[in-house]
Design an enzyme around this catalytic site. Sequence first.
Site, PDB file in Angstrom:
ATOM      1  N   THR A 353       8.093  23.463  25.158  1.00 30.21           N
ATOM      2  CA  THR A 353       8.694  22.795  26.306  1.00 30.21           C
ATOM      3  C   THR A 353       7.693  21.850  26.978  1.00 30.21           C
ATOM      4  O   THR A 353       6.515  22.137  27.049  1.00 30.21           O
ATOM      5  CB  THR A 353       9.116  23.875  27.326  1.00 30.21           C
ATOM      6  OG1 THR A 353      10.063  24.716  26.676  1.00 30.21           O
ATOM      7  CG2 THR A 353       9.713  23.271  28.560  1.00 30.21           C
ATOM      8  N   ILE A 354       8.203  20.724  27.506  1.00 27.91           N
ATOM      9  CA  ILE A 354       7.350  19.879  28.356  1.00 27.91           C
ATOM     10  C   ILE A 354       8.003  19.764  29.717  1.00 27.91           C
ATOM     11  O   ILE A 354       9.237  19.801  29.848  1.00 27.91           O
ATOM     12  CB  ILE A 354       7.095  18.477  27.765  1.00 27.91           C
ATOM     13  CG1 ILE A 354       8.353  17.603  27.731  1.00 27.91           C
ATOM     14  CG2 ILE A 354       6.427  18.561  26.416  1.00 27.91           C
ATOM     15  CD1 ILE A 354       8.614  16.781  28.958  1.00 27.91           C
TER      16      ILE A 354
END
Length: 540
Positions: A353-354
């Site tokens: 995830t970012i």
Amino acid sequence: MQFQNQYPYTSTRLPIFARNVVSTSHPLAAQAGLRMMLKGGNAVDAAIAAAAVITLTEPVSCGLGSDAFAILWDGKELHGLNASGPAPATWTPDYFHRKYGTDAVAPPKRGFDSVTVPGAVAGWVALSERFGKLPFADLLEPAIEVAERGYLIPVVVQQKWAAATPELQSQPGFAQSFLPWGRAPEVGELFQFKNAARGLRAIAQSKGQALYGGEIAEAIEKFAKDHGGSITAKDLADFKPEWVKPIAQDYRGYTLHEIPPNGQGIAALIALGILSNFDLASHAVDGVDSQHLQIEAMKLAFADVYRYVADPRYMEVTPEQMLDPAYLASRAKLIDMNKAQNFQAGNPVKGGTIYLTAADENGMMISFIQSNFMGFGSGVVEPTYGISLQNRGHGFSTNPKGPNTANLVMPGKRPFQTIIPAFLTKDGQPVMSYGVMGANMQPQGHMQTLVRMLDYGQNPQAACDAPRWRYNTGLNINVEAAMNAATVQGLTARGHQLDVINDSYQDFGAGQFIWRMGDPGVEGYMAASDPRRDGQAVGF
């Protein structure tokens, strides 16, 4: 809020102060966002440009086939966006049992049968059309340049790339796209992704329609048919992101806002609601009592989240019931200060995830997150257009008798999601957009960093730098090696089963924080970025 002017942890990073800021987990993404602001764009334009770049600079965490969520302050009110995609029309429990046996309790972890409809690009378009200032095609220019010219691989991205390669190298399109040398790239090696540039151009020119029913959708359908998948161009064409009202929890005079289910943001709200029943500030910030209370509150929250949270159309309880103050007070009474416990779900019914964030001098603030899930996601990459597809389908259940039947796979249904943006307000006014990455670490990071700021007065950078713990299952907790040795000893004495971890990127997430200092056109913002990745906050 008056913060302490102290930086007690090992990072030497300091927050930045500016009227226009972008904070991301990769410098090139942060610079792309700032470039849009310098061009006359706003915080939304900056966030979209940064999000597009980071699909290239952190392909280990997200791609053009990701999902996304956002919480946005438009200058007057909050808006939530759920851009997570649903299951393909063919997906039922029988579909998976026929292919993988009746003992299968979830869709597979990798491959086309883990791929749900990607929603991130549709989310970019929705944000741009409603709140952006610049033409949508302009926002993708930096990403197209990065894809064409390439970039040098940074340390933490290379580590995860190399770790994922043995498992994913046989997935359709993965080696062709991400192993151009027949191996993972080395640190400092130039990586180019020209097929993704082709995909980005098609998306830019069509305002996303190429991916949702156009040429890219058709290429994905053909690629799926060739490799045992069932997602179709119609599945993609039928998708629309959803504007939603954020759910909220008051804490210490502030209000934390999260996206409602199908995401797990409600876990942070439940944990804070439980902690509001304790005088946390009376305990030392890094001491065993404070950490024990936070861990137990988080465990109680996850017990309910894993039992009840799903696509809200199918949940048997409501978020309001799960956040009822009397219910959370009753859950708080279960905590024993002297003993770690393995909590079960309560009954709230009465009777890779970012994350990035941006803010501008006109007061617009956006909290944005996108992910392929589990690193490179499904491992499947449509090679013609460089579409790296997520594996969110693995979050479904295929067991009609499982503990959370609301999350049973069905056509057009959204799976349980881990990615969550957060937003803090006070008296109805914006205070901070923030988030922490990393699967179930996200609500834990939301809670731990916010407690440090609101209970202990730590500034966002210090709260970001501080050592964290991560609850896994049962009594098992991971703690960062920098955690106070006496606290580690004290938690062990209370029955917590601790694993001390040196690799903080893999286990403890990374965060980005923008705190509004006052009038954004005069005083601006304080921005912090997590040292656990190659994060950078930039501004002017």
